[in-house]
Design an enzyme around this catalytic site. Sequence first.
Site, PDB file in Angstrom:
ATOM      1  N   GLY A 354     101.223  61.545   8.937  1.00  0.00           N
ATOM      2  CA  GLY A 354     102.205  60.702   8.271  1.00  0.00           C
ATOM      3  C   GLY A 354     103.644  61.102   8.477  1.00  0.00           C
ATOM      4  O   GLY A 354     104.489  60.749   7.647  1.00  0.00           O
ATOM      5  N   LYS A 355     103.966  61.800   9.550  1.00  0.00           N
ATOM      6  CA  LYS A 355     105.361  62.205   9.780  1.00  0.00           C
ATOM      7  C   LYS A 355     106.248  60.989  10.045  1.00  0.00           C
ATOM      8  O   LYS A 355     107.313  60.838   9.439  1.00  0.00           O
ATOM      9  CB  LYS A 355     105.412  63.185  10.958  1.00  0.00           C
ATOM     10  CG  LYS A 355     104.616  64.457  10.742  1.00  0.00           C
ATOM     11  CD  LYS A 355     104.756  65.410  11.903  1.00  0.00           C
ATOM     12  CE  LYS A 355     104.075  64.868  13.156  1.00  0.00           C
ATOM     13  NZ  LYS A 355     102.613  64.782  12.997  1.00  0.00           N
ATOM     14  N   THR A 356     105.808  60.129  10.933  1.00  0.00           N
ATOM     15  CA  THR A 356     106.598  58.929  11.228  1.00  0.00           C
ATOM     16  C   THR A 356     106.637  57.987  10.030  1.00  0.00           C
ATOM     17  O   THR A 356     107.655  57.334   9.769  1.00  0.00           O
ATOM     18  CB  THR A 356     106.014  58.217  12.453  1.00  0.00           C
ATOM     19  OG1 THR A 356     105.927  59.134  13.545  1.00  0.00           O
ATOM     20  CG2 THR A 356     106.872  57.036  12.858  1.00  0.00           C
ATOM     21  N   HIS A 574      65.094  69.898  17.744  1.00  0.00           N
ATOM     22  CA  HIS A 574      66.424  70.512  17.785  1.00  0.00           C
ATOM     23  C   HIS A 574      67.191  70.220  16.493  1.00  0.00           C
ATOM     24  O   HIS A 574      67.721  71.147  15.852  1.00  0.00           O
ATOM     25  CB  HIS A 574      67.196  69.977  18.998  1.00  0.00           C
ATOM     26  CG  HIS A 574      68.555  70.579  19.171  1.00  0.00           C
ATOM     27  ND1 HIS A 574      68.813  71.593  20.061  1.00  0.00           N
ATOM     28  CD2 HIS A 574      69.756  70.317  18.560  1.00  0.00           C
ATOM     29  CE1 HIS A 574      70.089  71.928  19.994  1.00  0.00           C
ATOM     30  NE2 HIS A 574      70.685  71.154  19.089  1.00  0.00           N
ATOM     31  N   GLU A 575      67.272  68.959  16.108  1.00  0.00           N
ATOM     32  CA  GLU A 575      68.005  68.611  14.887  1.00  0.00           C
ATOM     33  C   GLU A 575      67.296  69.124  13.643  1.00  0.00           C
ATOM     34  O   GLU A 575      67.946  69.483  12.655  1.00  0.00           O
ATOM     35  CB  GLU A 575      68.195  67.094  14.807  1.00  0.00           C
ATOM     36  CG  GLU A 575      68.950  66.484  15.990  1.00  0.00           C
ATOM     37  CD  GLU A 575      70.337  67.063  16.149  1.00  0.00           C
ATOM     38  OE1 GLU A 575      70.892  67.569  15.155  1.00  0.00           O
ATOM     39  OE2 GLU A 575      70.870  67.016  17.273  1.00  0.00           O
ATOM     40  N   ASP A 650      76.721  73.676  20.617  1.00  0.00           N
ATOM     41  CA  ASP A 650      76.413  74.668  19.582  1.00  0.00           C
ATOM     42  C   ASP A 650      76.792  76.069  20.041  1.00  0.00           C
ATOM     43  O   ASP A 650      77.362  76.858  19.269  1.00  0.00           O
ATOM     44  CB  ASP A 650      74.924  74.615  19.240  1.00  0.00           C
ATOM     45  CG  ASP A 650      74.505  73.253  18.716  1.00  0.00           C
ATOM     46  OD1 ASP A 650      75.348  72.582  18.090  1.00  0.00           O
ATOM     47  OD2 ASP A 650      73.345  72.859  18.940  1.00  0.00           O
TER      48      ASP A 650
END
Length: 795
Positions: A354-356, A574-575, A650
């Site tokens: 949010g700089k601009t 794997h998951e 990973d």
Amino acid sequence: MAVLLLLLRALRRGPGPGPRPLWGPGPAWSPGFPARPGRGRPYMASRPPGDLAEAGGRALQSLQLRLLTPTFEGINGLLLKQHLVQNPVRLWQLLGGTFYFNTSRLKQKNKEKDKSKGKAPEEDEEERRRRERDDQMYRERLRTLLVIAVVMSLLNALSTSGGSISWNDFVHEMLAKGEVQRVQVVPESDVVEVYLHPGAVVFGRPRLALMYRMQVANIDKFEEKLRAAEDELNIEAKDRIPVSYKRTGFFGNALYSVGMTAVGLAILWYVFRLAGMTGREGGFSAFNQLKMARFTIVDGKMGKGVSFKDVAGMHEAKLEVREFVDYLKSPERFLQLGAKVPKGALLLGPPGCGKTLLAKAVATEAQVPFLAMAGPEFVEVIGGLGAARVRSLFKEARARAPCIVYIDEIDAVGKKRSTTMSGFSNTEEEQTLNQLLVEMDGMGTTDHVIVLASTNRADILDGALMRPGRLDRHVFIDLPTLQERREIFEQHLKSLKLTQSSTFYSQRLAELTPGFSGADIANICNEAALHAAREGHTSVHTLNFEYAVERVLAGTAKKSKILSKEEQKVVAFHESGHALVGWMLEHTEAVMKVSITPRTNAALGFAQMLPRDQHLFTKEQLFERMCMALGGRASEALSFNEVTSGAQDDLRKVTRIAYSMVKQFGMAPGIGPISFPEAQEGLMGIGRRPFSQGLQQMMDHEARLLVAKAYRHTEKVLQDNLDKLQALANALLEKEVINYEDIEALIGPPPHGPKKMIAPQRWIDAQREKQDLGEEETEETQQPPLGGEEPTWPK
């Protein structure tokens, strides 16, 4: 026609003698156009007298506003008379067209006057000055084009040359057809000038040009060659072409060349003087346009734009920049205490924070001129333009003082200047930076111009730019906290049509998105609305927000990418390894969702954990994060006795955590409590290390020990819970997606107590109340997403 139109629209008559304007009062001046009694103006007898007089009177009256200068009145009269005698209808069309353009411009001016009504006097005066500058610039352009057009027309009219021809064209198209009147030989140039009879027909068309040039190789034998061609064409002796010779000396040729060069330079000087190339204000030259700063003026007095109340979060940053606004609005409060407002402020922070947006709010709230310009717009390939644009920008700012100058992405021109050690430099960027430093704090600096700048790469900015007196206030805008994310979500949810109120969703979404910037939050809200519209919902539901968060984190589900049975099984184990290790360890985040659906970001599956807003980590917490990341690789090795390339990301995370613990956090016993910065690569990828080669080998050894220890611990956790790993993998192969409640039903609650989940009590109470009362949702208020009922948040 074009020259005449430019004459009529661009020039004004000055005092002095000259031919009488053709439409002025006086006797009739051309046959076929008798003067109307009492007016002395021409009219066409073929048209109705009343209509013609009225239309012609308006046209000629409008044309009188564009009076000619004495220089071109005679030329214009001659052209008009010739045009009138040859084609009077075209003249009337020309006058009518000029009248149309004049009246159209008058209407446009009236419209601009109507638009200017209701504006503040300062705005109206500024708009008037701007229009005057534009009109002056356009008049100068028209005058320049007019001079060029008149000169070219006169040169074209005076010149009778038709260009160059070959010997064959001369013999077959001119000599054989009897169109040649005489020839003139110029021995010094090996050129023969061929003069034709008036009205000659060449190449099948009548030609206005009566002289052509022909290059001859052997000029001494040209006359002999010509007579031989006449003999072949059976031309009688009395009809032979006369040949003459023209000899010009060296001084004559030199004088002619110098004269033509002087005429060309005089024309160029005149054109450049009119165009403003000599530095006169208001010039429209291309170089002046390049030197001008291309800034955007934001007028806060218009009442439009972004205000501080529209900027959610960033409380400390808004407080700091508000001081600039207060100083510009009421400087006496500061001056009576002897305080001096900072010369400038630098807005720092990651991208999308949010700089601009904060700078836009300052532009609206300050109620003073706000000149905004991007850093890359200063630098061009032409040397010196960057410094010229800096001078132009600050010159305009001082003229409008008090004023705010905003430079976005200042790192484009504010990089550290090169030293003799590097051997590389960018002179244009350094000149631009030097000019910027002088304008911000130099001999001609004023206290009424404040500079705001923003960047997300403050580490590469030059030290002279960051010192007090220039950008002396550094406002750091970090990633939003939980409370700030909730405010940002509420700000963006106001514009959406929701099933519940905005506060109903903002808290959970804020807890679900730690580490997200304001731009990411806006993207989530927009993606949720797009998904709801795509699915045909009448309002945005919980499932739409879950889809949006999942899309931002892992990408869109790629249903066209079909995995084989073997690959699906590997991805499932794997998951499941990630989920099981995270479930069994104490300091890991809760598993929200596990999926084996391929994603557009090249991921074949993902395990979504509930992140936390945490800034301090213990050695045990980092170690368990490494174990959780290694859960997928260890699960593959235990289930299939081989590993795949799916654990590349990973392993990268594990390596980064291990080296951070050793080199930066001082958590390796063999190295001790020392810290080194992250490796910075220099030129050609070679970086300077602040430690010896021996210490580097010791740190590599400690990092390998940490990774090996984490992998052994992960293997032990999985071996002790192989049945649970199998159950999770089978559920994934069957459903493709499982959530927290599914995991708890399959393998039981976490051994170290319930994981922290996002379940606001008001959400649970609302769901239970709706179930107790038996409320039925109507299609107008809540449409079941994807053909089913809206799911509740996981408990």
